[in-house]
Write an enzyme that holds these catalytic residues in place. Structure first.
Site, PDB file in Angstrom:
ATOM      1  NE  ARG A 249       1.823  -3.288   9.134  1.00  7.40           N
ATOM      2  CZ  ARG A 249       0.897  -2.771   9.746  1.00  7.40           C
ATOM      3  NH1 ARG A 249       1.683  -1.400  10.687  1.00  7.40           N
ATOM      4  NH2 ARG A 249      -0.255  -2.878   9.644  1.00  7.40           N
TER       5      ARG A 249
ATOM      6  CG  ASP B   8      -2.516   0.632   5.806  1.00  6.31           C
ATOM      7  OD1 ASP B   8      -2.888  -0.260   6.401  1.00  6.31           O
ATOM      8  OD2 ASP B   8      -1.311   1.262   5.312  1.00  6.31           O
TER       9      ASP B   8
ATOM     10  NE  ARG C 237      -6.612  -3.511   8.523  1.00  7.28           N
ATOM     11  CZ  ARG C 237      -5.716  -4.047   8.840  1.00  7.28           C
ATOM     12  NH1 ARG C 237      -4.418  -3.651   8.938  1.00  7.28           N
ATOM     13  NH2 ARG C 237      -5.772  -5.357   8.789  1.00  7.28           N
TER      14      ARG C 237
ATOM     15  CG  HIS D 292       1.712  -1.214   5.655  1.00 12.61           C
ATOM     16  ND1 HIS D 292       0.338  -0.904   5.779  1.00 12.61           N
ATOM     17  CD2 HIS D 292       1.959  -2.477   5.643  1.00 12.61           C
ATOM     18  CE1 HIS D 292      -0.274  -2.404   6.141  1.00 12.61           C
ATOM     19  NE2 HIS D 292       0.774  -2.943   6.075  1.00 12.61           N
TER      20      HIS D 292
HETATM   21  N1  LIG Z   1       1.207  -5.401   3.429  1.00 12.14           N
HETATM   22  C1  LIG Z   1       0.128  -5.706   4.045  1.00 12.14           C
HETATM   23  O1  LIG Z   1      -0.719  -5.022   4.230  1.00 12.14           O
HETATM   24  C2  LIG Z   1       0.304  -7.032   4.877  1.00 12.14           C
HETATM   25  C3  LIG Z   1      -1.162  -7.369   5.528  1.00 12.14           C
HETATM   26  C4  LIG Z   1      -1.052  -8.373   6.357  1.00 12.14           C
HETATM   27  C5  LIG Z   1       0.007  -9.307   6.538  1.00 12.14           C
HETATM   28  N2  LIG Z   1       1.210  -8.929   5.765  1.00 12.14           N
HETATM   29  C6  LIG Z   1       2.367  -9.800   5.949  1.00 12.14           C
HETATM   30  O2  LIG Z   1       2.419 -10.982   4.873  1.00 12.14           O
HETATM   31  C7  LIG Z   1       2.883 -11.916   5.268  1.00 12.14           C
HETATM   32  C8  LIG Z   1       2.251 -12.954   5.310  1.00 12.14           C
HETATM   33  O3  LIG Z   1       1.369 -13.098   6.519  1.00 12.14           O
HETATM   34  P1  LIG Z   1       0.479 -14.341   6.726  1.00 12.14           P
HETATM   35  O4  LIG Z   1      -0.402 -14.084   7.798  1.00 12.14           O
HETATM   36  O5  LIG Z   1      -0.141 -14.860   5.461  1.00 12.14           O
HETATM   37  O6  LIG Z   1       1.594 -15.485   7.254  1.00 12.14           O
HETATM   38  P2  LIG Z   1       1.702 -16.917   7.249  1.00 12.14           P
HETATM   39  O7  LIG Z   1       2.627 -17.347   8.253  1.00 12.14           O
HETATM   40  O8  LIG Z   1       0.159 -17.442   7.630  1.00 12.14           O
HETATM   41  O9  LIG Z   1       1.922 -17.433   5.795  1.00 12.14           O
HETATM   42  C9  LIG Z   1       3.414 -17.252   5.348  1.00 12.14           C
HETATM   43  C10 LIG Z   1       3.643 -18.475   4.526  1.00 12.14           C
HETATM   44  O10 LIG Z   1       4.883 -18.249   3.672  1.00 12.14           O
HETATM   45  C11 LIG Z   1       5.567 -19.615   3.492  1.00 12.14           C
HETATM   46  N3  LIG Z   1       6.922 -19.223   3.412  1.00 12.14           N
HETATM   47  C12 LIG Z   1       7.982 -18.672   4.105  1.00 12.14           C
HETATM   48  N4  LIG Z   1       8.937 -18.845   3.583  1.00 12.14           N
HETATM   49  C13 LIG Z   1       8.844 -18.986   2.300  1.00 12.14           C
HETATM   50  C14 LIG Z   1       9.676 -19.164   1.217  1.00 12.14           C
HETATM   51  N5  LIG Z   1      10.930 -18.977   1.051  1.00 12.14           N
HETATM   52  N6  LIG Z   1       9.017 -19.555  -0.237  1.00 12.14           N
HETATM   53  C15 LIG Z   1       7.708 -19.717  -0.237  1.00 12.14           C
HETATM   54  N7  LIG Z   1       6.643 -19.759   1.067  1.00 12.14           N
HETATM   55  C16 LIG Z   1       7.505 -19.369   2.279  1.00 12.14           C
HETATM   56  C17 LIG Z   1       5.214 -20.260   4.857  1.00 12.14           C
HETATM   57  O11 LIG Z   1       5.426 -21.498   4.698  1.00 12.14           O
HETATM   58  C18 LIG Z   1       3.568 -19.853   5.188  1.00 12.14           C
HETATM   59  O12 LIG Z   1       2.877 -20.868   4.656  1.00 12.14           O
HETATM   60  C19 LIG Z   1       3.747 -11.300   6.643  1.00 12.14           C
HETATM   61  O13 LIG Z   1       5.156 -10.828   6.429  1.00 12.14           O
HETATM   62  C20 LIG Z   1       2.869 -10.307   7.215  1.00 12.14           C
HETATM   63  O14 LIG Z   1       3.330  -9.641   8.069  1.00 12.14           O
HETATM   64  C21 LIG Z   1       1.366  -7.704   4.962  1.00 12.14           C
END
Ligand SMILES: NC(=O)c1ccc[n+]([C@@H]2O[C@H](COP(=O)([O-])OP(=O)(O)OC[C@H]3O[C@@H](n4cnc5c(N)ncnc54)[C@H](O)[C@@H]3O)[C@@H](O)[C@H]2O)c1
Length: 308
Positions: free
Chosen positions: A88, A148, A151, A175
């Site tokens: 991450r 987490d 899970r 995380h």
């Molecule tokens: N905290 C957690 O537990 C957790 C869990 C899963 C994923 N995540 C994180 O969440 C994030 C999203 O994951 P995902 O699988 O949905 O990715 P994804 O690629 O499916 O979606 C991300 C979206 O963000 C949009 N985007 C990018 N820049 C942008 C901006 N400046 N303004 C508005 N929209 C914008 C993209 O167009 C895309 O549609 C990642 O960083 C991932 O690592 C965190």
């Protein structure tokens, strides 16, 4: 109750879907930078309303923050997810710029919002939102521990051969694959300590499987998971929107709690209408304390890469 979700990708859309299905918010706005993408996701989700029986109005917008005005709760899921083999922390270069700009734009239009940060590396992105917006610490919350812990409960139930509803447990700390601290000493099966049922070795394996839970799914899916992350965010949004005072492990800015300062990291908190209403200090075993300290050192190292 108006909720904005920034990022209409896998996690953002799943989060909006669960919020709508739970039917507690009047309005969900999804915003994405990709032309037409949020509009499409919102329309598809709205066409589930009569099928799934919800009245939440979902709209999608392309980068138009005026449509997010006066949101009560905003969720940032925008940014790149990891690919198999990535940590991450490797996402910081691109995601820091996105999270900084998005949180400022949200705040301009919703000065009283409660902000939930999901984008990774989440503890560092929560810290960045805290430093760059200057919002009160109770209104900036990082989502990691809720996922987490889900899970952890899945792995505990598997090891115990028990239904998940019989199992309780929590993961605190950072995380990340090495930073998570599954609190095996506190985990229970219907109020009986799980150590009554599982050997030390089996519990250590449960903890290890929990910590690599995200990486395991990323390997299988080719990108990071979305159903459980979306469900975890929706649970936190519901606790705030409905003022339930439920306890979730969340990333929050610490000022001495757990012996830590100037860091956002996962600890148990009470969520209600004011966001983080209380940080719950619980006793940790010596091993858990040492693990928490090492976890905080890892998060602080990643925070050091930020240009604040
Ligand atoms: N905290 C957690 O537990 C957790 C869990 C899963 C994923 N995540 C994180 O969440 C994030 C999203 O994951 P995902 O699988 O949905 O990715 P994804 O690629 O499916 O979606 C991300 C979206 O963000 C949009 N985007 C990018 N820049 C942008 C901006 N400046 N303004 C508005 N929209 C914008 C993209 O167009 C895309 O549609 C990642 O960083 C991932 O690592 C965190």
């Amino acid at each position: 109750m108006k909720v904005t979700v920034v990022g209409a990708g896998a996690v953002g859309a799943s989060c909006a879907e669960y919020i709508a299905i739970k039917n507690f918010a009047s309005e969900v706005v999804i915003l994405d930078i990709k032309e037409g993408f949020a509009e499409g996701k919102a329309m598809d989700l709205m066409q589930c309303a009569s099928l799934n029986g919800f009245d939440t109005k979902i709209t999608g917008v392309t980068n138009d923050y005026s449509q997010t005005a006066n949101s009560d709760i905003c969720v940032i899921t925008s940014g790149i997810p990891r690919k198999p083999g990535m940590t991450r922390e490797e996402l910081i270069g691109i995601n820091a710029g996105i999270v900084k700009n998005v949180s400022k734009s949200l705040l301009e239009h919703s000065p009283n919002m409660i902000l939930i940060v999901v984008s990774n590396p989440m503890d560092t992105m929560t810290y960045l939102a805290h430093k760059s917006t200057g919002m009160p610490k109770n209104r900036i919350i990082g989502m990691g521990g809720a996922l987490d812990s889900a899970r952890f409960k899945y792995r505990l139930a598997e090891a115990l051969g028990a239904p998940i509803s019989d199992v309780d447990g929590m993961v605190v700390g950072g995380h990340s694959d090495t930073g998570m601290v599954p609190l095996t000493s506190h985990a229970t099966r219907n109020s009986i300590k799980v150590s009554e049922f599982l050997s030390e070795e089996r519990l250590a394996q449960v903890a290890e499987d929990t910590k690599v839970g995200g990486a395991t799914l990323t390997k299988l899916l080719g990108t990071s998971a979305w159903y459980a992350p979306g469900a975890a965010v929706s649970g936190m949004v519901q606790a705030i929107a409905c003022d339930t005072k439920k306890i979730f492990p969340c990333s929050t800015f610490l000022e001495g709690e757990y012996g830590l300062n100037d860091i956002c990291i996962g600890v148990p908190v009470v969520l209600g209408k004011d966001g983080i209403e209380k940080i719950v200090d619980i006793p940790l075993s010596d091993a858990e304390k040492a693990h928490m300290k090492a976890s905080a050192e890892g998060v602080a190292k990643t925070n050091g890469l930020l240009e604040l």
